[in-house]
Design a protein around this motif. Structure first.
Motif, PDB file in Angstrom:
ATOM      1  N   GLY A 167      58.218  55.340  -0.801  1.00 35.08           N
ATOM      2  CA  GLY A 167      59.198  54.437  -0.226  1.00 35.08           C
ATOM      3  C   GLY A 167      58.556  53.522   0.792  1.00 35.08           C
ATOM      4  O   GLY A 167      57.730  53.970   1.590  1.00 35.08           O
ATOM      5  N   TYR A 168      58.913  52.234   0.770  1.00 33.99           N
ATOM      6  CA  TYR A 168      58.222  51.285   1.649  1.00 33.99           C
ATOM      7  C   TYR A 168      59.163  50.257   2.267  1.00 33.99           C
ATOM      8  O   TYR A 168      58.761  49.148   2.606  1.00 33.99           O
ATOM      9  CB  TYR A 168      57.094  50.572   0.886  1.00 33.99           C
ATOM     10  CG  TYR A 168      57.526  49.867  -0.387  1.00 33.99           C
ATOM     11  CD1 TYR A 168      57.860  48.515  -0.380  1.00 33.99           C
ATOM     12  CD2 TYR A 168      57.582  50.538  -1.602  1.00 33.99           C
ATOM     13  CE1 TYR A 168      58.250  47.860  -1.541  1.00 33.99           C
ATOM     14  CE2 TYR A 168      57.958  49.898  -2.761  1.00 33.99           C
ATOM     15  CZ  TYR A 168      58.298  48.556  -2.730  1.00 33.99           C
ATOM     16  OH  TYR A 168      58.685  47.916  -3.893  1.00 33.99           O
ATOM     17  N   GLY A 169      60.433  50.637   2.437  1.00 37.46           N
ATOM     18  CA  GLY A 169      61.387  49.746   3.092  1.00 37.46           C
ATOM     19  C   GLY A 169      61.316  49.881   4.607  1.00 37.46           C
ATOM     20  O   GLY A 169      60.246  50.041   5.190  1.00 37.46           O
ATOM     21  N   PHE A 170      62.480  49.835   5.244  1.00 37.04           N
ATOM     22  CA  PHE A 170      62.592  49.899   6.700  1.00 37.04           C
ATOM     23  C   PHE A 170      61.864  51.126   7.259  1.00 37.04           C
ATOM     24  O   PHE A 170      61.013  51.029   8.145  1.00 37.04           O
ATOM     25  CB  PHE A 170      64.075  49.912   7.062  1.00 37.04           C
ATOM     26  CG  PHE A 170      64.397  50.237   8.489  1.00 37.04           C
ATOM     27  CD1 PHE A 170      63.580  49.826   9.528  1.00 37.04           C
ATOM     28  CD2 PHE A 170      65.556  50.940   8.805  1.00 37.04           C
ATOM     29  CE1 PHE A 170      63.893  50.117  10.846  1.00 37.04           C
ATOM     30  CE2 PHE A 170      65.876  51.234  10.113  1.00 37.04           C
ATOM     31  CZ  PHE A 170      65.042  50.827  11.133  1.00 37.04           C
ATOM     32  N   MET A 171      62.177  52.303   6.716  1.00 42.26           N
ATOM     33  CA  MET A 171      61.542  53.523   7.215  1.00 42.26           C
ATOM     34  C   MET A 171      60.071  53.572   6.848  1.00 42.26           C
ATOM     35  O   MET A 171      59.244  54.080   7.610  1.00 42.26           O
ATOM     36  CB  MET A 171      62.257  54.762   6.688  1.00 42.26           C
ATOM     37  CG  MET A 171      63.533  55.099   7.422  1.00 42.26           C
ATOM     38  SD  MET A 171      63.266  55.537   9.167  1.00 42.26           S
ATOM     39  CE  MET A 171      63.730  54.016   9.991  1.00 42.26           C
ATOM     40  N   GLY A 172      59.715  53.061   5.687  1.00 41.77           N
ATOM     41  CA  GLY A 172      58.310  53.029   5.300  1.00 41.77           C
ATOM     42  C   GLY A 172      57.476  52.220   6.278  1.00 41.77           C
ATOM     43  O   GLY A 172      56.350  52.606   6.624  1.00 41.77           O
ATOM     44  N   ALA A 173      58.015  51.110   6.730  1.00 38.38           N
ATOM     45  CA  ALA A 173      57.307  50.279   7.704  1.00 38.38           C
ATOM     46  C   ALA A 173      57.126  51.027   9.026  1.00 38.38           C
ATOM     47  O   ALA A 173      56.042  51.017   9.619  1.00 38.38           O
ATOM     48  CB  ALA A 173      58.074  48.976   7.933  1.00 38.38           C
ATOM     49  N   ALA A 174      58.195  51.684   9.482  1.00 37.57           N
ATOM     50  CA  ALA A 174      58.121  52.418  10.751  1.00 37.57           C
ATOM     51  C   ALA A 174      57.153  53.595  10.655  1.00 37.57           C
ATOM     52  O   ALA A 174      56.350  53.838  11.568  1.00 37.57           O
ATOM     53  CB  ALA A 174      59.516  52.907  11.146  1.00 37.57           C
ATOM     54  N   HIS A 175      57.224  54.320   9.548  1.00 39.05           N
ATOM     55  CA  HIS A 175      56.356  55.489   9.398  1.00 39.05           C
ATOM     56  C   HIS A 175      54.886  55.099   9.264  1.00 39.05           C
ATOM     57  O   HIS A 175      54.005  55.737   9.860  1.00 39.05           O
ATOM     58  CB  HIS A 175      56.786  56.303   8.173  1.00 39.05           C
ATOM     59  CG  HIS A 175      57.988  57.155   8.399  1.00 39.05           C
ATOM     60  ND1 HIS A 175      58.112  58.438   7.909  1.00 39.05           N
ATOM     61  CD2 HIS A 175      59.150  56.911   9.060  1.00 39.05           C
ATOM     62  CE1 HIS A 175      59.278  58.944   8.260  1.00 39.05           C
ATOM     63  NE2 HIS A 175      59.929  58.028   8.955  1.00 39.05           N
ATOM     64  N   SER A 176      54.603  54.065   8.466  1.00 34.94           N
ATOM     65  CA  SER A 176      53.199  53.685   8.273  1.00 34.94           C
ATOM     66  C   SER A 176      52.589  53.192   9.580  1.00 34.94           C
ATOM     67  O   SER A 176      51.421  53.478   9.879  1.00 34.94           O
ATOM     68  CB  SER A 176      53.074  52.624   7.174  1.00 34.94           C
ATOM     69  OG  SER A 176      53.801  51.454   7.488  1.00 34.94           O
TER      70      SER A 176
END
Length: 418
Positions: free
Chosen positions: A17-26
């Motif tokens: 997954g690379y949406g909103f949470m993906g950006a924050a986690h990465s």
């Protein structure tokens, strides 16, 4: 002469997954070891998603070495150590169960799953994997806000005395426009719930975590304020509004959730989660009232904690604003000089720092899947209470529960829709 140092004791990350949470986690995976002394060095190994064109761009932007359109590739890759699940709730169960069976460490975004039953299976699988050395964590990132971690510390130290009442709100306004387009978060099959599970889960977790008490029973109401939304593809201009002359789709989750809770000690709590509060962008609020004082927090002022000391002499009583940027406050010493505030993204960096530390030390991180399951039971109890109009619904494991993490059934949604 330039020397290149390859990281030792690498912890290789596969993110799905690379949406909103993906950006924050990465961002957090890239940052944590640069500010915290960690036993392992995270490496962004592989990013998984469905659409190759946008996935490739996201992998490059976030810093992943490779990408794949099959999440199974990430789980099956023997080089990957930890699986980070940043997908909608309907996929958490399948991915997490496969990752745990493969012996991977797992970070799963909240809520844990879309039903109590799936959450129970995930919790059992996590316990079995733990015995083999695999660690698991549910992503309730707000716990890592320094002010809230400090509030928990103060409660544990007895600063408010005996807890007498708890109130919590999570107020947003991003869906207050009736022509805001449909998203997966408004689809019960994908999201499992609306405001209740999406943002209400956070304040449930925080109220239990800060107070040290679980919620035992609830009485709740759910409301779908806007029953239909423009299809996601029907967009116009830069304002983000859907085309009201085009197709509209049914909203199958709640927009507003209100419930009263009784904690295991008998303490009463009141909870409100809404995405209809005009002017409130991310007002996540918690207040604890006790026999010796109170604590109050609002995430829109995330670097502050209000503390009231009821034992102070007359004439000196009143809430004191504490700026939680001192090195004595949780997490703050790793960052900037005193008085320089932190932001939303830091909560995720703290989450990764805690997870990597636990993995490196062989300890169990928190919140565990067991703690996330307790939140899931509260969500289900609120749903059940709202569906049948009962005064109180137990959160006990053998209590009746709904089929999703918080939304009403279709028939109940229509009944409560205006």
């Amino acid at each position: 002469m330039t020397t290149t140092h390859a990281p030792t004791d690498a912890l290789r990350v596969g993110m799905i997954g690379y949406g909103f949470m993906g950006a924050a986690h990465s961002h957090a995976w890239r940052t944590a070891h640069r500010f915290f002394d960690l036993p392992l060095t995270p490496q962004l190994h592989t990013l998984a998603g469905r659409t190759e064109s946008t996935l490739a761009a996201a992998a490059e932007r976030y810093g992943f070495a490779s990408y794949t359109t099959r999440w199974q590739d990430v789980v099956e890759d023997p080089e990957i150590d930890v699986i980070d699940i940043c997908t909608p709730g309907d996929t958490h169960y399948e991915i997490a169960m496969a990752a745990l069976a493969a012996g991977k460490h797992v970070l799963c975004e909240k809520p844990l799953a879309n039903s109590v039953e799936q959450s129970e299976e995930m919790t059992a699988a996590a316990a079995a994997a733990r015995a083999q050395g695999a660690r698991s964590l549910c992503g309730f990132s707000y716990r890592r806000t320094p002010a809230l971690a400090y509030a928990r510390q103060l409660v544990a130290e007895g600063a408010v005395g005996e807890i007498r009442q708890i109130r919590a709100q999570y107020l947003q306004d991003w869906l207050s426009d009736a022509d805001a387009p449909m998203t997966w978060r408004l689809d019960k099959d994908k999201a499992g719930s609306g405001a209740l599970g999406d943002i209400g889960a956070h304040i449930i977790d925080l109220a239990q975590w800060i107070s040290g008490q679980d919620i035992a029973s609830v009485s709740g109401t759910l409301e779908t304020v806007v029953p239909t939304r423009p299809a996601a593809g029907d967009m116009q201009g830069l304002g983000g509004k859907g085309d009201t002359s085009g197709e509209r789709q049914d909203v199958t989750v709640d927009d507003v959730a209100l419930f009263t809770a009784r904690f295991e000690t008998g303490v009463l709590g009141s909870f409100e989660a809404t995405r209809m509060a005009q002017g409130r962008k991310n007002a996540m609020r918690v207040e604890i009232n006790g026999s010796a004082g109170s604590l109050a927090f609002d995430f829109e002022r995330m670097n502050e904690l209000e503390i009231y000391d009821a034992t102070a002499p007359g004439g000196r009583q009143g809430f004191t604003r504490v700026l939680t940027t001192e090195p004595e406050h949780p997490y703050a010493a790793a960052w900037w000089p005193t008085g320089h505030g932190l932001g939303y993204e830091h909560t995720f960096t703290h989450q990764i720092a805690d997870l990597v530390t636990a993995i490196g030390e062989g300890t169990d991180p928190s919140p565990s899947f067991e703690e996330a399951l307790q939140v899931q039971r509260v969500l289900a109890a609120v749903e059940a209470s709202a569906a049948d109009g009962s005064s109180w619904t137990s959160t006990a494991p053998d209590a009746p529960s709904g089929t999703t993490s918080g939304t009403t059934t279709q028939s109940t949604t229509q009944e409560h829709t205006r």
